[in-house]
Design a protein around this motif. Sequence first.
Motif, PDB file in Angstrom:
ATOM      1  N   GLY A 164       0.796  -1.226   0.000  1.00  0.00           N
ATOM      2  CA  GLY A 164       0.000   0.000   0.000  1.00  0.00           C
ATOM      3  C   GLY A 164       0.824   1.269   0.000  1.00  0.00           C
ATOM      4  N   LEU A 165       2.014   1.240  -0.582  1.00  0.00           N
ATOM      5  CA  LEU A 165       2.909   2.400  -0.575  1.00  0.00           C
ATOM      6  C   LEU A 165       2.661   3.299  -1.779  1.00  0.00           C
ATOM      7  CD1 LEU A 165       6.235   0.576   0.404  1.00  0.00           C
ATOM      8  CD2 LEU A 165       4.543   1.620   1.919  1.00  0.00           C
ATOM      9  N   GLU A 166       3.018   4.559  -1.630  1.00  0.00           N
ATOM     10  CA  GLU A 166       2.946   5.528  -2.711  1.00  0.00           C
ATOM     11  C   GLU A 166       4.357   5.988  -3.057  1.00  0.00           C
ATOM     12  OE1 GLU A 166       0.335   8.733  -1.930  1.00  0.00           O
ATOM     13  OE2 GLU A 166      -1.308   7.471  -1.224  1.00  0.00           O
ATOM     14  N   SER A 167       4.542   6.406  -4.276  1.00  0.00           N
ATOM     15  CA  SER A 167       5.862   6.825  -4.744  1.00  0.00           C
ATOM     16  C   SER A 167       6.207   8.216  -4.236  1.00  0.00           C
ATOM     17  CB  SER A 167       5.913   6.804  -6.270  1.00  0.00           C
ATOM     18  OG  SER A 167       5.668   5.501  -6.770  1.00  0.00           O
ATOM     19  N   GLY A 168       7.521   8.426  -4.017  1.00  0.00           N
ATOM     20  CA  GLY A 168       8.011   9.742  -3.651  1.00  0.00           C
ATOM     21  C   GLY A 168       7.538  10.237  -2.309  1.00  0.00           C
ATOM     22  N   CYS A 169       7.470   9.357  -1.315  1.00  0.00           N
ATOM     23  CA  CYS A 169       6.967   9.735  -0.004  1.00  0.00           C
ATOM     24  C   CYS A 169       7.871   9.193   1.098  1.00  0.00           C
ATOM     25  CB  CYS A 169       5.537   9.219   0.222  1.00  0.00           C
ATOM     26  SG  CYS A 169       4.321   9.871  -0.950  1.00  0.00           S
ATOM     27  N   VAL A 170       7.781   9.808   2.268  1.00  0.00           N
ATOM     28  CA  VAL A 170       8.467   9.335   3.465  1.00  0.00           C
ATOM     29  C   VAL A 170       7.439   8.650   4.359  1.00  0.00           C
ATOM     30  CG1 VAL A 170       9.762  10.014   5.522  1.00  0.00           C
ATOM     31  CG2 VAL A 170      10.206  11.144   3.337  1.00  0.00           C
ATOM     32  N   TYR A 171       7.786   7.464   4.845  1.00  0.00           N
ATOM     33  CA  TYR A 171       6.891   6.682   5.689  1.00  0.00           C
ATOM     34  C   TYR A 171       7.507   6.491   7.070  1.00  0.00           C
ATOM     35  CZ  TYR A 171       3.701   5.429   1.926  1.00  0.00           C
ATOM     36  OH  TYR A 171       2.768   5.471   0.933  1.00  0.00           O
ATOM     37  N   GLU A 172       6.640   6.357   8.053  1.00  0.00           N
ATOM     38  CA  GLU A 172       7.059   6.031   9.421  1.00  0.00           C
ATOM     39  C   GLU A 172       6.627   4.597   9.730  1.00  0.00           C
ATOM     40  OE1 GLU A 172       5.337   7.064  13.731  1.00  0.00           O
ATOM     41  OE2 GLU A 172       6.160   8.813  12.695  1.00  0.00           O
ATOM     42  N   LEU A 173       7.600   3.759  10.066  1.00  0.00           N
ATOM     43  CA  LEU A 173       7.357   2.345  10.362  1.00  0.00           C
ATOM     44  C   LEU A 173       7.586   2.105  11.849  1.00  0.00           C
ATOM     45  CD1 LEU A 173       6.979  -0.683   9.602  1.00  0.00           C
ATOM     46  CD2 LEU A 173       9.434  -0.726   9.083  1.00  0.00           C
ATOM     47  N   THR A 174       6.620   1.465  12.512  1.00  0.00           N
ATOM     48  CA  THR A 174       6.728   1.114  13.928  1.00  0.00           C
ATOM     49  C   THR A 174       6.511  -0.388  14.074  1.00  0.00           C
ATOM     50  OG1 THR A 174       5.835   3.272  14.545  1.00  0.00           O
ATOM     51  CG2 THR A 174       5.906   1.593  16.259  1.00  0.00           C
ATOM     52  N   ILE A 175       7.402  -1.053  14.817  1.00  0.00           N
ATOM     53  CA  ILE A 175       7.330  -2.505  15.001  1.00  0.00           C
ATOM     54  C   ILE A 175       7.262  -2.803  16.499  1.00  0.00           C
ATOM     55  CG2 ILE A 175       8.441  -4.721  14.553  1.00  0.00           C
ATOM     56  CD1 ILE A 175       9.817  -3.493  12.174  1.00  0.00           C
ATOM     57  N   HIS A 176       6.238  -3.588  16.902  1.00  0.00           N
ATOM     58  CA  HIS A 176       6.066  -4.029  18.284  1.00  0.00           C
ATOM     59  C   HIS A 176       6.262  -5.541  18.354  1.00  0.00           C
ATOM     60  CE1 HIS A 176       4.177  -0.236  19.730  1.00  0.00           C
ATOM     61  NE2 HIS A 176       3.744  -0.170  18.481  1.00  0.00           N
ATOM     62  N   THR A 177       6.765  -5.998  19.483  1.00  0.00           N
ATOM     63  CA  THR A 177       6.738  -7.425  19.778  1.00  0.00           C
ATOM     64  C   THR A 177       5.455  -7.726  20.533  1.00  0.00           C
ATOM     65  OG1 THR A 177       7.981  -7.007  21.810  1.00  0.00           O
ATOM     66  CG2 THR A 177       9.241  -7.651  19.846  1.00  0.00           C
ATOM     67  N   ALA A 178       4.925  -8.937  20.345  1.00  0.00           N
ATOM     68  CA  ALA A 178       3.715  -9.379  21.043  1.00  0.00           C
ATOM     69  C   ALA A 178       3.978 -10.758  21.625  1.00  0.00           C
ATOM     70  CB  ALA A 178       2.512  -9.407  20.099  1.00  0.00           C
ATOM     71  N   SER A 179       3.576 -10.964  22.879  1.00  0.00           N
ATOM     72  CA  SER A 179       3.850 -12.222  23.577  1.00  0.00           C
ATOM     73  C   SER A 179       2.647 -13.146  23.516  1.00  0.00           C
ATOM     74  CB  SER A 179       4.218 -11.940  25.037  1.00  0.00           C
ATOM     75  OG  SER A 179       3.068 -11.529  25.754  1.00  0.00           O
ATOM     76  N   PHE A 180       2.853 -14.357  23.986  1.00  0.00           N
ATOM     77  CA  PHE A 180       1.761 -15.319  24.080  1.00  0.00           C
ATOM     78  C   PHE A 180       0.739 -14.907  25.126  1.00  0.00           C
ATOM     79  CE2 PHE A 180       5.217 -17.843  22.321  1.00  0.00           C
ATOM     80  CZ  PHE A 180       4.571 -18.521  21.304  1.00  0.00           C
ATOM     81  N   PHE A 181       1.111 -13.971  25.999  1.00  0.00           N
ATOM     82  CA  PHE A 181       0.249 -13.612  27.114  1.00  0.00           C
ATOM     83  C   PHE A 181      -0.585 -12.368  26.816  1.00  0.00           C
ATOM     84  CE2 PHE A 181       4.536 -14.951  28.307  1.00  0.00           C
ATOM     85  CZ  PHE A 181       4.259 -16.230  28.769  1.00  0.00           C
ATOM     86  N   GLY A 182      -0.541 -11.904  25.587  1.00  0.00           N
ATOM     87  CA  GLY A 182      -1.326 -10.731  25.212  1.00  0.00           C
ATOM     88  C   GLY A 182      -0.636  -9.410  25.480  1.00  0.00           C
ATOM     89  N   ASP A 183       0.641  -9.445  25.889  1.00  0.00           N
ATOM     90  CA  ASP A 183       1.382  -8.215  26.141  1.00  0.00           C
ATOM     91  C   ASP A 183       2.019  -7.718  24.850  1.00  0.00           C
ATOM     92  OD1 ASP A 183       0.867  -8.303  28.951  1.00  0.00           O
ATOM     93  OD2 ASP A 183       2.391  -9.877  29.104  1.00  0.00           O
ATOM     94  N   ARG A 184       2.165  -6.403  24.756  1.00  0.00           N
ATOM     95  CA  ARG A 184       2.782  -5.786  23.590  1.00  0.00           C
ATOM     96  C   ARG A 184       4.032  -5.032  24.032  1.00  0.00           C
ATOM     97  NH1 ARG A 184      -0.635  -2.089  19.459  1.00  0.00           N
ATOM     98  NH2 ARG A 184      -1.653  -4.111  19.261  1.00  0.00           N
ATOM     99  N   GLY A 185       5.137  -5.303  23.397  1.00  0.00           N
ATOM    100  CA  GLY A 185       6.391  -4.667  23.754  1.00  0.00           C
ATOM    101  C   GLY A 185       6.489  -3.244  23.262  1.00  0.00           C
ATOM    102  N   GLU A 186       7.556  -2.590  23.706  1.00  0.00           N
ATOM    103  CA  GLU A 186       7.802  -1.215  23.296  1.00  0.00           C
ATOM    104  C   GLU A 186       8.083  -1.154  21.799  1.00  0.00           C
ATOM    105  OE1 GLU A 186      10.992   2.398  24.221  1.00  0.00           O
ATOM    106  OE2 GLU A 186      11.052   0.503  25.334  1.00  0.00           O
ATOM    107  N   GLY A 187       7.430  -0.244  21.125  1.00  0.00           N
ATOM    108  CA  GLY A 187       7.592  -0.146  19.681  1.00  0.00           C
ATOM    109  C   GLY A 187       8.829   0.637  19.288  1.00  0.00           C
ATOM    110  N   GLN A 188       9.457   0.229  18.205  1.00  0.00           N
ATOM    111  CA  GLN A 188      10.612   0.915  17.654  1.00  0.00           C
ATOM    112  C   GLN A 188      10.245   1.511  16.298  1.00  0.00           C
ATOM    113  OE1 GLN A 188      13.515   1.245  19.473  1.00  0.00           O
ATOM    114  NE2 GLN A 188      12.236   0.292  21.064  1.00  0.00           N
ATOM    115  N   LYS A 189      10.691   2.740  16.043  1.00  0.00           N
ATOM    116  CA  LYS A 189      10.303   3.457  14.837  1.00  0.00           C
ATOM    117  C   LYS A 189      11.463   3.572  13.867  1.00  0.00           C
ATOM    118  CE  LYS A 189       6.662   6.312  16.892  1.00  0.00           C
ATOM    119  NZ  LYS A 189       6.166   7.697  17.095  1.00  0.00           N
TER     120      LYS A 189
END
Length: 712
Positions: free
Chosen positions: A474-499
């Motif tokens: 779903g990307l567009e040409s000639g643009c800057v994007y911000e990507l954030t990645i979280h870890t998720a555990s088996f227990f339903g917890d979500r880790g700190e996101g990195q950008k």
Amino acid sequence: MRGLGIGLFLLWIIIHEGTCNYAEILWGQCHVFCLTRYQSRLQKKAGLKDVPLNPDSAFQDCRKDRQCKWCLFACQRPHKDFGDHKDCVTDCRNSRTKRNPLRRGACFDGCHFISKSYESKYGTCPPPAELSVIDKSCAQECQKDVTCVGMSKCCNTTCGQICHSPRNLNGFPSKPRNLRFKERKDGGLLVEWDKSLGIQSSAHIIYILRWWCPYTEGVRYSITTKLRARLSGYPGGVHPAIRCNYMVASINIHGSQGFTKPIGYLKKFLHPSPPLNLERTKRKLHDGKVDVTVRWQAPEFTDGLDVDRYVVFWSDGLPRAGNSYMRLQMNRKIVKMGKTNYTIPSLEPGIMYFVQVRAVVDWRGKSIRGQPASTYIESFTFPLPPEEDVGRLREEFLSNSRVYDIMVDEPVFVDSKLKARASWSLYSDSESAVEKYILYWTLDVCDGEAKHRKTPSRLIQEAETQKQEFDLFGLESGCVYELTIHTASFFGDRGEGQKQFFRTPPCLKTKGRTDKVVCQSKASPPSPPRAVEVTFQPTCACQAVVSWQRPDLSADMAAYSVRWGQSRKQDVSSLAVVYNAEPYSINVSGSHSQACMNLLRPGTHYTVQVYTHTNTSRSSPAVRHFTMPIGTMPCFSFKNVEDMQRDQSSPAATEISIVEEMKGKDLRRKTTTASVYPGSSAPSLHKAASVFVQSMIISLSCAAVYQRLLLV
């Protein structure tokens, strides 16, 4: 008998409310009078014979005009006070018109028009000889025109006075036709009608919609210059599932032929829209089962009624289908009013469940169930950790499970769609506690778009994966994007996101492009500066000089911007620069091709980016990576500053004293300016020093530093 009584009561309402008094029509005549005056002033000002008013915005435009709105002020008084000319004039003599005779005069004119029309209606009475035998009675039905209904006048007979229509009705607009209704999704009602054929009237016509409903007090009105009127829903407007009666009249400055016959319409009950943002929030493992919490937000439309409760459905083994798909044997739970979450208990691990939530409203003894919001949720994925390790793994996950070293490959077209592969590493020794990764990416800014004017609402893409890589779509040409990645555990917890930010290249320069890819034509961004070099200087005011060559540009080249900061080592050709902290930035005039950088630490890796700016867009950056030499003077390590100040003969002593004096003057702010070295031999004043220099002594010291720098 009860049904007959209700029918007679409704018939009485229609007969009683279906007639209209003259005040209702005079209310419309006054509005037409003000619009006519407003149009005449516009014509006189423009010197034209015809300046038409926009019927869709005539009242709004009139209210913005200071004279016209005061004319309308006289019209908007209560109908029961229309005959009181003295009271109308008193209302016009208020503090808001005291110092402006034009506004007060416009209000007086409105009062005069109302008073004159109230005393004598438009038209003439037929002579007694032309009256029918029935009308030639000696009854005393009236004394003035205003006592007659509608536009009927008080006419003399041979021996009495009766209410009778004026001789010529052509001065009044014909009644509208084809009254129809459309229900709006927010619970309101749109009433539309057509203009009658062959209308003979003055230039301006307004319409009054008149309606009344059971369980409401009195008759309601809506005045408009359009062929439609928007009525709000409940509360304050049209109630759901109630039959109301509607009628409309066309009015010009002379009057009206009256309202149309009342038409009843039963507005259907608007089923509540689906609850918003249904999602899974938590998962908890216990005794080999999983408790899953889902949450949602209230529906956007409920016909103005409060949600009484929510109903949550869930079932396993349902195929992926539409949101309305259900099974008779689905589990069900009622959630009380005001609560927008529910924990589904004791689900089997490793199973995909179908969850559905509906809002329910109660109205006059009926329960109306809304449209569903649906989603699929997955309980824990096998293999599950041993029960004795759950506490330890969860603690380890929350403490240090996060990603790092996010890399985004060069975007390419795949099947005519722009994609980019993202990969990352995991900062954790307890990888067994990480079930999956949750990715969010959103468009930040595109080429040719000013960042401070970018659209605030950007579409956020979301995806989940169990691998440490994913193809962003779903990307567009000639643009800057911000990507954030979280870890998720088996227990339903979500880790700190990195950008991480990354840039997509222009459409025409993207690999994998085929004839099926249609690139939108946009103005080409300027070229970045060429031959960017960094040289080091032994001064605190200018620790390093970045220089470049002017690109081949047209005359609209405006300036350069320079950004530098601590970064991790990476390929020189990469534009996806990862700074360890917020970088420093400066702006440089387009007539210069050098700039100073400071706030640099010895032995630290830095990245500098130089952009070319035109009046309309910005270039891609010219990137240069460098590492400060170990022997460079650490200007902002104040322990070393104190040591160097002991030696007053040191050539940097004056410079160090300046730095020491600037300690409390916002030395570390993130956006600063820098000195610029022009092409001539005379240096310009150091712009960073201009921020800190507060006295002539400091200015002279900086000038001495620059002079020594030129001799190096």
